[in-house]
Design a protein around this motif. Structure first.
Motif, short mmCIF file in Angstrom:
data_model
loop_
_atom_site.label_atom_id
_atom_site.label_comp_id
_atom_site.label_asym_id
_atom_site.label_seq_id
_atom_site.Cartn_x
_atom_site.Cartn_y
_atom_site.Cartn_z
N HIS A 18 -5.62 1.29 1.97
CA HIS A 18 -5.29 0.24 2.94
C HIS A 18 -5.67 0.68 4.36
O HIS A 18 -6.34 -0.05 5.09
CB HIS A 18 -3.78 -0.03 2.83
N ASP A 51 5.05 -4.86 3.10
CA ASP A 51 4.62 -3.83 4.05
C ASP A 51 5.71 -3.62 5.10
O ASP A 51 6.14 -4.58 5.74
CB ASP A 51 3.30 -4.26 4.72
N SER A 52 6.14 -2.38 5.23
CA SER A 52 7.10 -2.00 6.28
C SER A 52 8.45 -2.70 6.24
O SER A 52 9.00 -3.05 7.29
CB SER A 52 6.48 -2.23 7.67
N ASP A 55 5.98 2.79 7.34
CA ASP A 55 4.73 2.11 6.97
C ASP A 55 3.94 3.05 6.05
O ASP A 55 3.15 3.83 6.53
CB ASP A 55 3.93 1.75 8.22
N ASN A 56 4.18 3.03 4.78
CA ASN A 56 4.87 2.02 4.04
C ASN A 56 5.67 2.63 2.89
O ASN A 56 5.75 2.05 1.82
CB ASN A 56 3.83 1.00 3.54
N HIS A 106 0.84 -1.22 0.00
CA HIS A 106 0.00 0.00 0.00
C HIS A 106 0.86 1.25 0.00
O HIS A 106 1.96 1.26 0.57
CB HIS A 106 -0.95 0.00 1.20
#
Ligand SMILES: [Zn+2]
Length: 602
Positions: free
Chosen positions: A302, A332-333, A268-269, A258
């Motif tokens: 998201h 993600d992250s 994030d992110n 996202h």
């Protein structure tokens, strides 16, 4: 027999050596200026930045522009009247809490002591405290509930069922973390719309919460809650790159993450968005050496649409995903400072060997897998591609503990997650380079393995073990042993199918049509086993964003023996129907594996 992991040292090394950090660095600089709330100009600017960079690199990109159902939490007010007089407490509403549009909801506070999640994997658990355990009048009913934890959908729903008129969540630290409290996955349907939260919800920090709990312990405390949220269909942008494979181009891997954020969301992110951009650049450079296609997608919606972007894509491209998608890989992250451990990485059972070997070969680190949560942009489970990764590297657990960190759902475990502190120091380009090496190694193996590199014997065995456990737990109430037997047979049949398929491929490496047919069968295995292990509802639908166990259709087997006697017959009926559905699914797959249908024989 476990399947061998396919490797291609030359290509993997070339891919890892091609990693550069200038595009990722520039993206982080740009995104650090953009609060990427879905449907807003800043998010559109981020989407257009991705398109500009891709076009500048000569990579073809398609820009979709759907309207997504979003809830933007503007602000909230919480006023408290206790023995010290009237005061206001700083608070934030989660996305999809009820907007009172300024109207005050007033009532007495009812404190329900709870506990904070012990780890990321338990963030979505509904705490026992939220469940009602005593008969008679519920003290929560008609009151404003005050409790510890994040405002997760299952918990919010549980307190609504008990009649709370508003909800206050005490977060574990000095910061208030943003979040989302609806259980509706992606855009609501006419039916699921009824599950939208009906109460105003606010979150406060630990010191304010502690003071409020103490006041409530001394005597009645009244509170007033007002919330302002903007909810509706909002125009969003979805950039998608497709790099076509040169051998079997219809088959594709979906790599995604996202790009909307809370605040500027660096860990994030933005780091994940930078990873996706660099992956696109490297893979485009290697396109003449990739056998299958890869799609790279950046999702909006998201954070404030409960995975609305990936859900929109799943709905809009359902047929292609069903027929051709090899797997989905969520990013993600990644790339967060200090995140050197790969010990809580999510992947499905069939991806275990691929993922752990890719991490070991890319960065020399040990890896440990956990079962994917019903979270992240795993919006494809009900179509059924195998899923791997979500969060990736983390700050090692002992280091997080030493720093006094509590469990969060991203940023490599940094508690800046979902707060205004998620700024540049949360990211590390050196760590991002490691994570990119992991992604590229995994991706190249998936794209070029002659047979899809997933061990569906392991997936079937996993399901068999779960159903066997459920069968024991259900005791005399319901008989799941026929399904256990089906799954045992399936385990053996998949194992011998795979061995035959590999032998055939060795004997006839140039048989393109034969190879495609075998891979189509492997994707059919996933279309049965992923929904069987991960879905409660129908295929092509989207289950709620609440915690449930493996083979969730049969989860009631674990509680039927302890259920109230008058409830047991109803639970039994439900379990028998679900068992029948699962047996039919397994029967269909077993038929496909028969030599005269989809098997390996000529
Ligand atoms: Zn995220």
């Amino acid at each position: 027999m476990a399947i061998d992991v396919y490797t291609d040292d030359l290509l993997e090394t070339a891919a890892r050596e091609a990693i550069r950090l200038d595009e990722p660095g520039a993206l982080l600089d740009r995104f650090a200026t953009l609060v990427r709330e879905s449907g807003t100009h800043a998010e559109h600017d981020a989407g257009r930045y991705l398109v500009e960079r891709l076009e500048a690199l000569g990579i073809p990109v398609r820009l979709h522009a759907p309207e997504l159902y979003i809830s933007l939490p503007d602000r909230a007010e919480l006023s408290v009247v206790d023995d010290g007089g009237t005061r206001s407490v700083r608070c934030r509403p989660p996305s999809f809490a009820r907007s009172t549009a300024g109207e005050q909801i007033s009532g007495e506070i009812c404190y329900v002591p709870s506990r904070y999640a012990a780890g990321t994997a338990s963030l979505f658990d509904v705490p026992d405290a939220a469940r009602r355990d005593s008969a008679g009048e519920d003290p929560v009913a008609g009151r404003i509930v005050l409790t510890e934890g994040f405002s997760m959908p299952g918990t919010v729903q549980a307190f609504e069922r008990r009649g709370a008129i508003a909800q206050i969540f005490i977060h574990p630290g000095a910061n208030i973390h943003e979040g989302i409290c609806t259980s509706i996955w992606g855009a609501p349907t006419a039916e699921s719309l009824t599950r939208k939260p009906r109460t105003p919800v606010v979150c406060i920090n630990r010191p304010d919460g502690t003071a409020l709990v103490e006041a409530a312990g001394r005597g009645p405390v009244r509170a007033g809650v007002r919330t302002w949220l903007r909810e509706g269909w909002m125009p969003c942008l979805v950039p998608v790159v497709e790099i076509r494979g040169r051998v079997d181009p219809d088959e594709f891997l979906l790599v995604h993450g996202h790009y909307d954020s809370w605040y500027v969301g660096i860990g994030d992110n933005a780091t994940g968005d930078a990873a996706l951009l660099e992956l696109a650049r490297v893979l485009w450079g290697l396109r003449d050496r990739l056998d299958r296609s890869v799609r790279i997608a950046w999702w909006p919606g998201h954070s404030t649409g409960r995975y609305a972007g990936s859900t929109w894509y799943a709905d809009s491209f359902a047929d292609e995903i069903d027929e051709w998608c090899i797997a989905q890989l969520d990013i993600d992250s990644p790339g967060c400072a200090g995140a050197t451990a790969y010990e809580e990485v999510m992947w499905m059972a069939e991806a275990e060997r691929l993922c752990s070997s890719s991490i070991r070969d890319a960065v020399g680190a040990p890896a440990r897998g956990v079962r994917p949560l019903r979270a992240g942009d795993y919006s494809f489970n009900q179509i059924g591609p195998t899923g791997l990764y979500m969060l990736l590297s983390n700050i090692p657990a002992e280091e997080r503990e030493a720093r006094g960190f509590y469990a969060v759902g991203g940023c490599g475990g940094n508690i800046a997650w979902h707060t205004p502190d998620d700024l540049m120091p949360v990211a590390s380009l050196d760590i991002l380079r490691r994570d990119l090496a992991v992604y590229l190694t995994t991706i190249v193996r998936i794209l070029n393995a002659p047979l899809h590199p997933f061990d569906y014997t392991a997936a079937a065995e996993d399901a068999r073990a779960v159903v066997e456990r459920y069968d024991r737990a259900a005791g005399e109430e319901v008989d799941l042993s026929p399904l256990v037997a089906d799954l045992s047979a399936l385990v053996g049949e998949i194992t011998s199918w795979r061995a035959d398929a590999e032998a055939r491929l060795r004997a006839r490496p140039a048989d393109t049509a034969g190879r495609r047919r075998l891979n189509a069968v492997l994707r059919r295995m996933a279309r049965t086993l992923v929904p069987l292990s991960y879905a409660r509802g129908e295929r092509f639908d989207h289950d709620p964003a609440t915690k449930f166990g493996p083979v969730p259709r049969l989860e009631a087997a674990t509680t039927i023996a302890s259920a109230a006697p008058e409830m047991r017959p109803f639970l039994r009926v439900g379990l028998i129907r679900e068992r029948n559905k699962l047996r039919a699914m397994v029967r269909e797959l077993r038929a496909i594996l028969r030599p005269d249908v989809g098997g390996v024989a000529d």
